[in-house]
Design a protein around this motif. Structure first.
Motif, PDB file in Angstrom:
ATOM      1  N   GLY A  82       0.834  -1.196   0.000  1.00  0.00           N
ATOM      2  CA  GLY A  82       0.000   0.000   0.000  1.00  0.00           C
ATOM      3  C   GLY A  82       0.862   1.237   0.000  1.00  0.00           C
ATOM      4  O   GLY A  82       1.822   1.328   0.761  1.00  0.00           O
ATOM      5  N   GLU A 106      -0.633   4.672  -0.542  1.00  0.00           N
ATOM      6  CA  GLU A 106      -1.443   5.885  -0.558  1.00  0.00           C
ATOM      7  C   GLU A 106      -1.431   6.632   0.773  1.00  0.00           C
ATOM      8  O   GLU A 106      -1.744   7.818   0.827  1.00  0.00           O
ATOM      9  CB  GLU A 106      -2.883   5.539  -0.943  1.00  0.00           C
ATOM     10  CG  GLU A 106      -2.992   4.946  -2.336  1.00  0.00           C
ATOM     11  CD  GLU A 106      -4.367   4.350  -2.593  1.00  0.00           C
ATOM     12  OE1 GLU A 106      -5.365   5.017  -2.299  1.00  0.00           O
ATOM     13  OE2 GLU A 106      -4.438   3.198  -3.052  1.00  0.00           O
ATOM     14  N   TYR A 137      -3.848   0.780   1.000  1.00  0.00           N
ATOM     15  CA  TYR A 137      -4.221   0.508  -0.390  1.00  0.00           C
ATOM     16  C   TYR A 137      -5.738   0.514  -0.417  1.00  0.00           C
ATOM     17  O   TYR A 137      -6.373  -0.401   0.092  1.00  0.00           O
ATOM     18  CB  TYR A 137      -3.667  -0.839  -0.857  1.00  0.00           C
ATOM     19  CG  TYR A 137      -4.297  -1.365  -2.134  1.00  0.00           C
ATOM     20  CD1 TYR A 137      -4.337  -0.575  -3.275  1.00  0.00           C
ATOM     21  CD2 TYR A 137      -4.846  -2.647  -2.197  1.00  0.00           C
ATOM     22  CE1 TYR A 137      -4.902  -1.050  -4.444  1.00  0.00           C
ATOM     23  CE2 TYR A 137      -5.410  -3.128  -3.357  1.00  0.00           C
ATOM     24  CZ  TYR A 137      -5.435  -2.338  -4.480  1.00  0.00           C
ATOM     25  OH  TYR A 137      -6.008  -2.800  -5.643  1.00  0.00           O
ATOM     26  N   SER A 175      -8.756   7.542  -0.922  1.00  0.00           N
ATOM     27  CA  SER A 175      -7.605   7.506  -0.032  1.00  0.00           C
ATOM     28  C   SER A 175      -7.380   8.825   0.695  1.00  0.00           C
ATOM     29  O   SER A 175      -6.243   9.235   0.905  1.00  0.00           O
ATOM     30  CB  SER A 175      -6.346   7.131  -0.830  1.00  0.00           C
ATOM     31  OG  SER A 175      -6.169   8.020  -1.922  1.00  0.00           O
ATOM     32  N   ILE A 177      -1.443  -0.936  -8.078  1.00  0.00           N
ATOM     33  CA  ILE A 177      -2.196  -0.485  -6.912  1.00  0.00           C
ATOM     34  C   ILE A 177      -2.295   1.028  -6.815  1.00  0.00           C
ATOM     35  O   ILE A 177      -2.583   1.574  -5.755  1.00  0.00           O
ATOM     36  CB  ILE A 177      -1.624  -1.070  -5.599  1.00  0.00           C
ATOM     37  CG1 ILE A 177      -0.171  -0.666  -5.397  1.00  0.00           C
ATOM     38  CG2 ILE A 177      -1.745  -2.577  -5.605  1.00  0.00           C
ATOM     39  CD1 ILE A 177       0.391  -1.128  -4.069  1.00  0.00           C
TER      40      ILE A 177
END
Length: 466
Positions: A25, A27, A72, A78, A313
Motif C-alpha cells: 500500500g 497511498e 491501499y 484515499s 495499486i
C-alpha cells in the motif's frame, strides 16, 4: 499491517516493519502506540518515508506496543480520513483498529448501523467492526470481538490495539496472510508478511489460520478459534503479484511458487526466441523459471526506476498510465536484433503490456512474445483489490488473440488454471487445493452479498464473449 507488543521504542520497530510492507500500500500510512494507558498516533498521505519524514514524528510516539498500516484503498478513496490505524476513545475504553481486505456485506452492515444511530467518520468499511464491538452485550472485549467477527463477511485481517493487549484476526477463508513472530527479547510481532520478520530479526512462530484470532499481552500469546465454519481459500494473487518473493505464505515460499509458475509456463507455452526477459520486479522469479526450463538465456532487458510506486495499486487509471511510462526502460544492448519472450505476472488492464511491447520494439527487438505466469484475469475481485468492475479487465471483453493485437505482441499465452494451482503447490482439502482462483474462474468461495449484482453482470459479459 504490522503490530508489536513488549518492546521499548515500539513505534520505531513498527516503522521498520511497515517499510518492508510498503509494496502492499502506497497511498497513506499510520502508526498508533499504547502509551501509559492511552493510545496516540500519527498518520498522513503518501509513502511511509513521507509521512514520517521528521525524527520527532517517531520520537513522540513513546510506548511498548504499536500497530501500523500502509493504505491501499479498494475504491481509490484515499483521503486523510481513511488512513489507518483508526483510534477510538470511549468513556470506558480506548482501541485502535487496522484492517486489510474488503467486507462483502459492508454496505448492508453500514446502513443497519447508521439506522441504529451509528456515526461513521470515514468511507472505509474498517469502522464497521468497531461499531459492532461496541454494540455487543458480551462481558469481555475478547468475547465482543469474537461475536463481531462472525457478523462481518468477506476478506479481512484485523489488528486491534488496546492498553492491555494486541489482537489479530483472520477471516474464515484466510484470503490474506497474517503471521505471528517473536524477537529474541520475547516481544511478539504480527505482520501481513513474513518478510517483515527478517528485517527486524524476529523468528516465525505461527501462520494465523482461517477463523483464528491471536491475543497477545504481557503474560503470553493465545490463539483461539472464533468460528469453526472455515474453508481455506488463500488469494492466489498473493503468490502471483502482491507478496514479496522472500515471504512465506502457508509454508510456501513466494519466490519458489513464482519460479515454478515460470517453469510450467515454459512447458505449456514455449517460444522460439533468443532471450527471456522478466518484467521487474514481481515477474523476475517466473522469468527465471521459464528460462531454466526452456534453456534460453535469461537477460535483463527491462530496467525499473525503483523510485516509482507499483502501478497495479495506484488509485486511479490516469496515475497508473503515468506510472507505467515512468517506471520502465528497455536495454537496447540486450534486445537489439533479438527475438525476445517477455514473462509478466498478469495482464489486468493491458496498459503496462502494450507499453512494454512498444518499448522493446523501439529498442530494436525484432520479435516480442508475451507469456503471462497466471491465467486470464476475466472476473472482478470483491476481496480487497481495486478491480470491482469487469470494465477494467481487458480479458473480460477480449479473446487472447484480440488482446495480442491490442498490446502489439507477436504471440501471447497465459498459464493455465491447473498449471497455476500445481505450481504454487498448496495441498489443502479444499477447492483448488486451498487457493482462491475467482479472478480466473468466476467461482467465488463466499457469498458476495452486496456485490452479487456486479457478479451477475460479469457473468453475462463472459457468456456474451464466449
Amino acid at each position: 499491517m504490522f503490530g508489536v507488543w513488549g518492546i521499548s521504542d515500539a513505534a520505531r520497530l513498527c516503522y521498520f516493519g511497515l517499510h518492508s510492507l510498503q509494496h502492499r500500500g502506497q497511498e497513506g500510512a499510520g502508526i498508533v502506540v499504547s502509551q501509559d494507558g492511552n493510545l496516540k498516533g500519527h498518520h498522513g498521505l503518501g509513502l511511509l518515508t513521507e509521512v514520517f519524514k521528521e525524527e520527532r514524528q517517531i520520537e513522540r510516539l513513546k510506548g511498548e506496543a504499536a500497530i501500523g498500516h500502509v493504505l491501499y484503498s479498494m475504491d481509490g478513496s484515499s483521503g486523510m480520513r481513511n488512513i489507518q490505524p483508526f483510534i477510538f476513545k470511549f468513556h470506558d475504553e480506548e482501541l485502535a483498529l487496522a484492517h486489510s481486505g474488503n467486507l462483502t456485506n459492508g454496505a448492508t452492515l453500514r446502513r443497519e448501523l447508521e439506522n441504529e444511530g451509528a456515526i461513521f467518520s470515514s468511507t472505509s468499511d474498517t469502522e464497521i467492526l468497531m461499531h459492532l464491538i461496541r454494540r455487543s452485550k458480551k462481558d469481555t472485549l475478547i468475547e465482543r470481538v469474537k461475536e463481531s467477527l462472525n457478523k462481518v463477511k468477506g476478506a479481512f485481517d484485523y489488528l486491534i490495539l488496546t492498553p492491555n493487549e494486541l489482537i489479530g484476526a483472520l477471516d474464515p477463508n484466510g484470503f490474506r496472510p497474517l503471521s505471528l513472530g517473536q524477537l529474541s527479547n520475547g516481544a511478539y510481532i504480527l505482520a501481513s508478511e513474513t518478510c517483515a520478520f527478517d528485517v527486524i530479526g524476529a523468528k516465525f512462530i505461527h501462520s494465523i489460520k482461517p477463523g483464528e484470532m491471536v491475543v497477545v499481552n504481557n503474560e503470553r500469546y493465545q490463539i483461539e478459534k472464533y468460528t469453526e465454519d472455515t474453508t481455506v481459500s488463500i488469494d492466489s494473487m498473493e503468490y502471483i503479484y502482491f507478496a514479496r518473493p522472500d515471504s512465506n505464505i502457508a509454508g510456501v515460499n513466494v519466490h519458489t511458487a513464482r519460479k515454478n509458475m515460470g517453469r510450467t509456463l515454459a512447458k505449456e507455452a514455449p517460444a522460439a526466441v533468443d532471450v527471456v526477459i522478466g518484467v521487474p520486479n514481481s515477474s523476475l522469479s517466473a522469468a527465471s523459471g521459464y528460462a531454466e526450463q526452456s534453456g534460453i538465456p535469461n537477460e535483463m532487458g527491462l530496467v525499473k526506476n525503483q523510485y516509482i510506486a507499483r502501478t497495479f495499486i495506484q488509485p486511479t487509471q490516469a496515475l497508473r498510465e503515468l506510472g507505467v511510462r515512468m517506471k520502465l526502460s528497455a536495454v537496447s544492448g540486450v534486445v537489439n536484433g533479438k527475438k525476445v519472450v517477455v514473462v509478466d505476472d498478469s495482464i489486468v488492464r493491458g496498459t503496462t503490456s502494450k507499453h512494454i511491447v512498444q518499448l522493446l520494439r523501439d529498442a530494436g527487438a525484432v520479435e516480442v512474445h508475451m507469456r503471462i505466469a497466471s491465467p486470464l484475469f476475466c472476473f472482478p475481485d470483491f476481496y480487497g483489490i481495486d478491480v470491482q468492475d469487469s470494465k477494467q479487465l481487458i480479458a473480460a471483453d477480449h479473446s487472447v488473440e484480440e488482446i495480442r493485437e491490442i498490446i502489439g505482441a507477436d504471440s501471447l499465452a497465459f498459464l493455465s488454471v491447473n498449471g497455476t494451482i500445481d505450481s504454487i503447490g498448496l495441498n489443502f482439502d479444499a477447492p483448488y487445493k486451498g487457493l482462491c482462483m475467482s479472478y480466473f474462474t468466476g467461482e467465488y468461495p463466499t457469498p458476495l452479498y452486496d456485490y452479487e449484482a456486479d457478479y451477475v453482470k460479469s457473468l453475462e459479459k463472459q457468456t456474451h464473449l464466449k
